[in-house]
Design a protein around this motif. Structure first.
Motif: not given
Length: 202
Positions: A74, A77, A81, A97
């Motif tokens: 998502d 989200e 980060r 990521q």
């Protein structure tokens, strides 16, 4: 309502497992063969079910693909980060990521299926453009105060798509053999530059 009536009102457990088995087979085939070469009949055979059942759950190959190859994260989200930390390390956080996603078999299958299909299937190309570039990378670039957020997002997206193509679709030996830390160290400066560095306007 009793527990018995609640169970009757919901989807039977066996039905849910069958649907997930079809999705799992579809993810594998879309990732291995691409959108054009994958058929509902092939998915049915891989899942061990009748092709009519695949059509019952998903209707068409396009709808099956949309669910099987949906972006596995998502953006709402991921963006916080990536932004949580020093500006000069954002390239490293972003590639970490990306590698987290590609290290997990199911999410890697989804990404590979999307990238492989994007060249020939507009629905896949739209997911790559909108979900990855516009909803995840553009907000990152914009939060850094860039007036060139769409361009920076597009250039960053090109690096990420290129990594997936080279390592997981074309199987370029050097990128396949490279370890996670080596890839992160090599790609972080490029992502950092596209997100925060000067872009030649000539």
């Amino acid at each position: 309502m009793t527990s018995v009536s609640r169970r009757r009102a919901g989807r039977p457990p066996g039905e849910s497992r069958t649907r997930e088995r079809i999705l799992g087979a579809a993810r594998s085939l879309f990732a291995e063969q691409g959108f054009d070469r994958t058929s509902l009949r092939g998915v049915a055979a891989a899942a061990g079910v009748d092709v009519a059942l695949v059509s019952h759950y998903f209707g068409s190959k396009q709808r099956l693909f949309a669910e099987a190859a949906a972006l596995p994260v998502d953006p709402a989200e991921v963006v916080p980060r990536v932004l949580a930390g020093p500006r000069e390390e954002i390239g490293r956080r972003l590639i970490e990521q990306v590698l987290d996603i590609l290290d997990a078999p199911e999410s890697r299958q989804r990404v590979v299926a999307l990238i492989r299909a994007a060249a020939s299937e507009e629905g896949a190309a739209q997911v790559v453009r909108e979900r990855l570039a516009r909803e995840m990378l553009e907000p990152v670039a914009a939060a850094l105060g860039s007036s060139d957020a769409p361009l920076r997002a597009a250039l960053t997206n090109a690096q990420i798509v290129g990594l997936v193509m080279s390592r997981h679709i074309l199987g370029v030996e050097a990128t396949v053999a490279a370890g996670r830390e080596q890839l992160a160290a090599a790609l972080a400066p490029a992502l950092q530059h596209f997100l925060t560095g000067p872009l030649d306007r000539r």
